[in-house]
Design an enzyme around this catalytic site. Sequence first.
Site, short mmCIF file in Angstrom:
data_model
loop_
_atom_site.label_atom_id
_atom_site.label_comp_id
_atom_site.label_asym_id
_atom_site.label_seq_id
_atom_site.Cartn_x
_atom_site.Cartn_y
_atom_site.Cartn_z
N GLY A 31 7.33 -8.03 11.75
CA GLY A 31 8.08 -9.19 11.28
C GLY A 31 9.22 -9.56 12.20
CG HIS A 37 5.97 -11.39 17.17
ND1 HIS A 37 7.34 -11.44 17.14
CD2 HIS A 37 5.63 -10.07 17.12
CE1 HIS A 37 7.82 -10.21 17.05
NE2 HIS A 37 6.80 -9.36 17.05
CD GLU A 148 0.56 -6.88 29.77
OE1 GLU A 148 1.39 -7.39 30.57
OE2 GLU A 148 -0.67 -6.85 29.99
CG ASP A 150 6.82 -2.74 22.15
OD1 ASP A 150 7.91 -2.14 22.13
OD2 ASP A 150 6.62 -3.80 21.53
CG LEU A 184 11.18 -14.20 23.59
CD1 LEU A 184 10.01 -15.10 23.23
CD2 LEU A 184 12.45 -14.75 22.99
#
Length: 281
Positions: A31, A37, A148, A150, A184
């Site tokens: 979330g 996202h 990517e 993470d 982001l």
Amino acid sequence: MKVFNNINELKSVLATHRLEGKKIALVPTMGALHQGHASLVRKAAAENDIVVVSVFVNPTQFNDKNDLKKYPRTLEADCELLEREGADIVFSPSVDEMYPEEDKRQFSFPPLDTVMEGIFRPGHFNGVCQVVSKLFMIAEPDKAYFGEKDFQQLAIIREMVRKMGFKLEIVGCPIIREMDGLALSSRNALLSAEERKTALNISKTLFESVDYSKTHTLREAKGFVESSIAAVDGLKLEYFEIVDGNTLQSLEEWQNSSYIVGCITVFCGSVRLIDNIKYRG
């Protein structure tokens, strides 16, 4: 777009889509969604018939309970974004729904999970693998989409899929950045206006280090990043490692790998931010 909180209801709807021959995509999230996202959802929608987005702040991957408590939760805004971007289903379960009993499974994927985040956040990747494997078993997607940013998490999930024999494709998607370069992140919402300005030095340093790396040794490039971050008031480096992009093992020389990534974690005030940059490959 439909919103489900119940596992069995979601599985029933997806089983119907599967019988109709539809391809199902899963985008796992916690979330507090942003355009990073959104880019995953758009790609999933372009490549599949049904896009399922999970919105679940997973408690088992937080080794700091205060971090869990302050993690931003914005389900209403998340659903508005997801509907705009073409998601078909949002799965937003409660903790009790996902963990009716304690998940005692232990995941171990050395050497991928014994470095970087594996050192500084013990148990984190075990929690990630617990929840992601559960989501894979619930949704049974054809493809699952991960960012990517993470980078270490993506490598570990790929290895988990291989070892557990999940029949799905993991799709890694590029880091999405603000116009000024900041990667982001849901955690950016926790930054004050002043901290956000300070945080820009993370990506700025990484970008500069790519040029620097062309004329300097790997060790010098690592030192350049470490000293540049240390020189900024308000930033505290947790680690910076230049690693092989496949094994995540630290490198000593540029010629030791054809796929080289720099992975960094920095505290900006009390907010922990991660980023990475590709040097080779």
